[in-house]
Design a protein around this motif. Structure first.
Motif, mmCIF file in Angstrom:
data_model
loop_
_atom_site.group_PDB
_atom_site.id
_atom_site.type_symbol
_atom_site.label_atom_id
_atom_site.label_comp_id
_atom_site.label_asym_id
_atom_site.label_seq_id
_atom_site.Cartn_x
_atom_site.Cartn_y
_atom_site.Cartn_z
ATOM 1 N N ALA A 1 0.884 -1.257 -0.005
ATOM 2 C CA ALA A 1 -0.117 0.201 0.140
ATOM 3 C C ALA A 1 0.885 1.163 0.120
ATOM 4 C CB ALA A 1 -0.782 0.005 1.393
ATOM 5 N N THR A 2 1.932 1.384 0.735
ATOM 6 C CA THR A 2 3.009 2.227 0.847
ATOM 7 C C THR A 2 3.585 2.680 -0.375
ATOM 8 O OG1 THR A 2 3.300 1.998 3.034
ATOM 9 C CG2 THR A 2 4.913 3.528 2.012
ATOM 10 N N THR B 1 -4.763 -11.841 -8.615
ATOM 11 C CA THR B 1 -3.670 -10.846 -8.358
ATOM 12 C C THR B 1 -2.465 -11.184 -9.057
ATOM 13 O OG1 THR B 1 -4.640 -10.542 -6.033
ATOM 14 C CG2 THR B 1 -2.480 -9.954 -6.329
ATOM 15 N N SER B 2 -2.390 -12.291 -9.224
ATOM 16 C CA SER B 2 -0.862 -12.863 -9.804
ATOM 17 C C SER B 2 -1.000 -12.399 -11.148
ATOM 18 C CB SER B 2 -0.629 -14.375 -9.716
ATOM 19 O OG SER B 2 0.551 -14.711 -10.439
ATOM 20 N N LEU B 3 -2.101 -12.742 -11.914
ATOM 21 C CA LEU B 3 -2.340 -12.281 -13.359
ATOM 22 C C LEU B 3 -2.066 -10.562 -13.426
ATOM 23 C CD1 LEU B 3 -3.089 -13.151 -16.223
ATOM 24 C CD2 LEU B 3 -5.595 -12.735 -15.571
ATOM 25 N N PHE B 4 -2.751 -10.111 -12.608
ATOM 26 C CA PHE B 4 -2.742 -8.525 -12.651
ATOM 27 C C PHE B 4 -1.231 -7.950 -12.677
ATOM 28 C CE2 PHE B 4 -7.495 -7.208 -11.657
ATOM 29 C CZ PHE B 4 -7.856 -7.441 -12.822
ATOM 30 N N ILE B 5 -0.378 -8.695 -11.588
ATOM 31 C CA ILE B 5 1.034 -8.303 -11.622
ATOM 32 C C ILE B 5 1.553 -8.512 -12.808
ATOM 33 C CG2 ILE B 5 2.979 -8.914 -10.421
ATOM 34 C CD1 ILE B 5 1.430 -9.456 -8.127
ATOM 35 N N LYS B 6 1.548 -9.424 -13.557
ATOM 36 C CA LYS B 6 1.945 -9.789 -14.849
ATOM 37 C C LYS B 6 1.550 -8.740 -15.910
ATOM 38 C CE LYS B 6 3.973 -13.966 -13.457
ATOM 39 N NZ LYS B 6 3.348 -13.677 -12.185
ATOM 40 N N PHE B 7 0.315 -8.186 -15.837
ATOM 41 C CA PHE B 7 -0.021 -7.257 -16.871
ATOM 42 C C PHE B 7 0.419 -5.916 -16.342
ATOM 43 C CE2 PHE B 7 -2.707 -10.482 -18.672
ATOM 44 C CZ PHE B 7 -3.151 -10.155 -19.857
ATOM 45 N N THR B 8 0.702 -5.661 -15.347
ATOM 46 C CA THR B 8 1.242 -4.491 -14.816
ATOM 47 C C THR B 8 2.420 -4.114 -15.406
ATOM 48 O OG1 THR B 8 -0.154 -4.385 -12.660
ATOM 49 C CG2 THR B 8 1.826 -2.944 -12.928
ATOM 50 N N VAL B 9 3.443 -5.289 -15.457
ATOM 51 C CA VAL B 9 4.773 -4.926 -15.876
ATOM 52 C C VAL B 9 4.678 -5.254 -17.390
ATOM 53 C CG1 VAL B 9 6.904 -6.008 -15.875
ATOM 54 C CG2 VAL B 9 5.567 -6.028 -13.669
ATOM 55 N N GLU C 1 -1.035 1.093 -16.734
ATOM 56 C CA GLU C 1 -0.254 0.049 -16.146
ATOM 57 C C GLU C 1 -0.365 0.666 -14.691
ATOM 58 O OE1 GLU C 1 2.997 2.512 -17.880
ATOM 59 O OE2 GLU C 1 1.322 1.537 -18.633
ATOM 60 N N ASP C 2 -0.526 1.795 -14.344
ATOM 61 C CA ASP C 2 -0.843 2.291 -13.189
ATOM 62 C C ASP C 2 -2.279 2.152 -12.562
ATOM 63 O OD1 ASP C 2 1.857 3.674 -13.351
ATOM 64 O OD2 ASP C 2 0.720 5.047 -14.551
ATOM 65 N N TRP C 3 -3.138 2.391 -13.622
ATOM 66 C CA TRP C 3 -4.620 1.565 -13.169
ATOM 67 C C TRP C 3 -4.535 0.162 -12.758
ATOM 68 C CZ3 TRP C 3 -7.584 5.298 -11.615
ATOM 69 C CH2 TRP C 3 -7.707 6.580 -12.055
ATOM 70 N N LEU C 4 -3.494 -0.633 -13.534
ATOM 71 C CA LEU C 4 -3.662 -2.015 -13.232
ATOM 72 C C LEU C 4 -3.137 -2.315 -12.005
ATOM 73 C CD1 LEU C 4 -2.587 -3.298 -16.805
ATOM 74 C CD2 LEU C 4 -4.799 -3.924 -15.808
ATOM 75 N N ALA C 5 -1.965 -1.581 -11.604
ATOM 76 C CA ALA C 5 -1.487 -1.541 -10.304
ATOM 77 C C ALA C 5 -2.513 -1.254 -9.026
ATOM 78 C CB ALA C 5 -0.063 -0.596 -10.232
ATOM 79 N N ALA D 1 -5.729 -1.892 -9.244
ATOM 80 C CA ALA D 1 -6.537 -2.938 -9.381
ATOM 81 C C ALA D 1 -5.841 -4.215 -8.600
ATOM 82 C CB ALA D 1 -6.960 -3.412 -10.875
ATOM 83 N N THR D 2 -4.782 -4.158 -8.920
ATOM 84 C CA THR D 2 -3.888 -5.377 -8.065
ATOM 85 C C THR D 2 -3.886 -5.054 -6.809
ATOM 86 O OG1 THR D 2 -2.250 -5.628 -10.178
ATOM 87 C CG2 THR D 2 -1.607 -6.653 -8.124
#
Length: 341
Positions: A22-23, A97-105, A42-46, A48-49
């Motif tokens: 969160a920080t 969550t794992s899927l969103f992390i992949k898409f964020t990067v 990718e910031d919006w994806l972060a 959502a993650t």
């Protein structure tokens, strides 16, 4: 000696990574929205993650409050369905969550890739992750028929059936392998991205390491693999599931933290005063400026040319003393260098 109650251990892990993620996400949003004034997909994806990870942590803490981590004999029978219900929900949110992390990067890398093979590699990784994780989420959600039989199967009161343990563990091993491989691909690709840039060797190493931070979760993914057998443990399934829960939390929490830390270099520059070794910050290229369009350079050149057209005139008499011809008016840029200037 293994503690009889590992709930506090799991709770500490969950709280630490919830606070860290969160920080770092809040700092990421500040950098992108206030300092750089760009807020990409990718910031919006972060964000959502982070929401998904917060839900996962909530389910984990609720499970702990009902006795997760304790020996089976120490857990009231009426609490077992509550623990398993939270575990079932946590598994689903873990996958998302794992899927969103992949898409964020991956989405960030797609935006900065300049060659076709690089975009193809990233798109292929994201497509494979999307297809398999959707399948795995479906399997986790409907592994028992009816679905509530998943949390009532050890206490009775409901009849049903579940898929075989071999199928569930096999699919989980495959998901872990895909996660680890995709993390390594997304982590090593930045090396190819910066190889041909006009940057110093030190800058290339720094940029590569910064971009690759988002894939550091692969380490926790690999460590998590030996504990997958706990997913289908039937003896002391409340206590023995703790290791898998801990490393699942570390995996996604570390991935979210690392992907946010990778964007904080502008904030570090602001905190350090915006200068290094006496060089004004305006003269140094930002980490986010190496992909800017050439139109910026053209605009700067036109600006400099306009300034040069308005250079002031100077009298030759300002530089020569004694008898001489009448002073001539010349431009500074046309005046040839002499021993005096």
């Amino acid at each position: 000696m293994v503690a009889n109650d590992r709930g506090p251990e799991l709770a500490a892990t969950v709280i630490v990574f919830l606070v860290l993620s969160a920080t770092t996400l809040a700092l990421r949003c500040y950098v992108r929205a206030r300092i750089l004034k760009v807020f990409q997909i990718e910031d919006w994806l972060a964000i959502a993650t982070m929401i998904c990870f917060a839900c996962y942590c909530t389910f984990a803490l609720l499970s702990i409050s009902h006795g997760e981590g304790k020996r089976l004999v120490d857990v009231p029978v009426e609490n077992i369905p509550k623990i398993l219900r939270m575990r079932w929900a946590g598994e689903l949110v873990y996958v998302v969550t794992s899927l969103f992390i992949k898409f964020t990067v991956g989405v960030f890398l797609l935006r900065i890739c300049s060659q076709a093979w690089q975009k193809t590699a990233v798109a292929t990784v994201l497509l494979v992750c999307l297809v398999y994780q959707l399948f795995y989420a479906f399997m986790a959600a409907f592994q028992c028929q009816p679905v509530p039989y998943y949390w009532y199967r050890y206490t009775g009161g409901m009849t049903g059936k579940c898929w075989s343990n071999e199928l569930i563990t096999g699919a989980t091993y495959a998901a872990a392998a895909i996660n680890a491989i995709s993390d390594w691909i997304l982590g090593l690709l930045p090396i190819a991205l910066v190889r041909d840039l006009r940057l110093s060797k030190r800058s290339k190493i720094l940029v590569s390491c910064t971009l690759a931070l988002g894939s550091i979760a692969s380490t926790a993914t690999i460590v998590r693999i030996p504990y997958i057998w706990q997913l289908t443990q039937t003896r002391d399934f409340i206590h023995d599931f703790t290791d898998l829960s801990v490393w699942s939390t570390v995996e996604n929490g570390l991935g979210l933290v690392a992907s946010s830390v990778a964007t904080l270099r502008p904030l570090v520059r602001v905190v350090l005063g915006g200068s290094r070794a006496g060089t004004p910050s305006q003269q140094r290229r930002s980490f986010y400026s190496w992909r800017r369009s050439g139109t910026v350079a053209v605009a700067v050149a036109v600006h400099n040319r306009t300034r040069s057209e308005n250079l002031p005139y100077y009298r030759m008499g300002d530089y020569h003393y004694g008898p001489c011809k009448a002073p001539e008016r010349v431009r500074v840029r046309d005046r040839k260098a002499s021993s005096f200037g």
